[in-house]
Design an enzyme around this catalytic site. Sequence first.
Site, PDB file in Angstrom:
ATOM      1  N   SER A  86       0.822  -1.211   0.000  1.00 12.69           N
ATOM      2  CA  SER A  86       0.000   0.000   0.000  1.00 12.69           C
ATOM      3  C   SER A  86       0.860   1.267   0.000  1.00 12.69           C
ATOM      4  O   SER A  86       0.328   2.372   0.005  1.00 12.69           O
ATOM      5  CB  SER A  86      -0.946  -0.005   1.216  1.00 12.69           C
ATOM      6  OG  SER A  86      -0.201   0.066   2.424  1.00 12.69           O
ATOM      7  N   GLN A 105       4.758  -3.190  13.494  1.00 12.29           N
ATOM      8  CA  GLN A 105       3.985  -4.339  14.000  1.00 12.29           C
ATOM      9  C   GLN A 105       4.883  -5.437  14.546  1.00 12.29           C
ATOM     10  O   GLN A 105       4.418  -6.325  15.243  1.00 12.29           O
ATOM     11  CB  GLN A 105       3.052  -4.886  12.913  1.00 12.29           C
ATOM     12  CG  GLN A 105       3.724  -5.723  11.834  1.00 12.29           C
ATOM     13  CD  GLN A 105       4.415  -4.896  10.755  1.00 12.29           C
ATOM     14  OE1 GLN A 105       4.364  -3.676  10.760  1.00 12.29           O
ATOM     15  NE2 GLN A 105       5.043  -5.573   9.805  1.00 12.29           N
ATOM     16  N   THR A 107       5.962   2.283   3.392  1.00 13.31           N
ATOM     17  CA  THR A 107       7.381   2.618   3.523  1.00 13.31           C
ATOM     18  C   THR A 107       7.755   3.760   2.578  1.00 13.31           C
ATOM     19  O   THR A 107       8.532   4.646   2.946  1.00 13.31           O
ATOM     20  CB  THR A 107       8.258   1.370   3.257  1.00 13.31           C
ATOM     21  OG1 THR A 107       7.897   0.363   4.217  1.00 13.31           O
ATOM     22  CG2 THR A 107       9.734   1.676   3.416  1.00 13.31           C
ATOM     23  N   CYS A 118      -6.687  -3.972  -5.036  1.00 18.66           N
ATOM     24  CA  CYS A 118      -7.005  -5.399  -4.997  1.00 18.66           C
ATOM     25  C   CYS A 118      -6.581  -6.065  -6.314  1.00 18.66           C
ATOM     26  O   CYS A 118      -6.985  -5.604  -7.391  1.00 18.66           O
ATOM     27  CB  CYS A 118      -8.504  -5.589  -4.767  1.00 18.66           C
ATOM     28  SG  CYS A 118      -9.001  -7.319  -4.803  1.00 18.66           S
ATOM     29  N   ASP A 167      10.031   1.859  10.987  1.00 19.08           N
ATOM     30  CA  ASP A 167       9.325   1.082   9.963  1.00 19.08           C
ATOM     31  C   ASP A 167       8.964  -0.299  10.528  1.00 19.08           C
ATOM     32  O   ASP A 167       9.590  -0.764  11.476  1.00 19.08           O
ATOM     33  CB  ASP A 167      10.206   0.933   8.713  1.00 19.08           C
ATOM     34  CG  ASP A 167       9.393   0.587   7.475  1.00 19.08           C
ATOM     35  OD1 ASP A 167       8.149   0.697   7.511  1.00 19.08           O
ATOM     36  OD2 ASP A 167      10.004   0.219   6.450  1.00 19.08           O
ATOM     37  N   GLU A 168       7.965  -0.941   9.958  1.00 15.13           N
ATOM     38  CA  GLU A 168       7.534  -2.297  10.362  1.00 15.13           C
ATOM     39  C   GLU A 168       7.221  -2.364  11.861  1.00 15.13           C
ATOM     40  O   GLU A 168       7.634  -3.307  12.561  1.00 15.13           O
ATOM     41  CB  GLU A 168       8.616  -3.325   9.996  1.00 15.13           C
ATOM     42  CG  GLU A 168       8.980  -3.348   8.530  1.00 15.13           C
ATOM     43  CD  GLU A 168       7.976  -4.043   7.628  1.00 15.13           C
ATOM     44  OE1 GLU A 168       6.900  -4.475   8.114  1.00 15.13           O
ATOM     45  OE2 GLU A 168       8.253  -4.132   6.429  1.00 15.13           O
TER      46      GLU A 168
HETATM   47 ZN    ZN Z   1     -11.319  -7.181  -4.583  1.00 15.25          ZN
END
Ligand code: ZN
Length: 192
Positions: free
Chosen positions: A25, A96, A28, A150, A93-94
């Site tokens: 997305s 999580q 970064t 997506c 960054d990162e």
């Molecule tokens: Zn979709």
Amino acid sequence: MMELAPHSMPKNTGWIEVIAGCMFSGKTEELIRRLRRAQIAKQNVKIFKPKIDKRYAESFIVSHSEQSLPSVIIDDIKDVLKYSGDAHVIGIDEAQFFNADIVEICNNLANEGKRVIVAGLDQDYRGIPFEPMPQLLAIAEYITKTLAICVVCGNPADKTQRKTTSSERVIVGAADIYEARCRKCHYIPKEN
Ligand code: ZN
């Protein structure tokens, strides 16, 4: 994108910015963009990332589109205090992959007058909130949710689809294991 970085920077105070989203997305990239601008403004910038992220160059943060900035790799989020020194701006960054101590540490850095910019995955591959991101989102002054596209239907995507059947929460990988999906096209893989 909903809320962006502050348009006019707060004065005489620190604050926290969180960039949250799924894989691919642009989290970064957005982190690197903000840190570069701070460097151009002659601010002392320090960037940290967890040791787990070995996808690309060891001591750089690198986005999927291969932009990079030199960074300090740390095991424990407390090491940020050790290495941040007189930095005006702290990038992480990162997020999580750090433990819950990150919440207090970011608060302390902001209270000391630093600008803290944190990027991380807000949901795991099942779509479950990925701690400590929810807590960081709650204490941040500025929040940016980055959306991907997506790969199935082309809608804006905020979920990370895992293409393997492993149920480990953390498997480090990129396009070989993960892809971005919207709510409608995302599913939780059946475990073996
Ligand atoms: Zn979709």
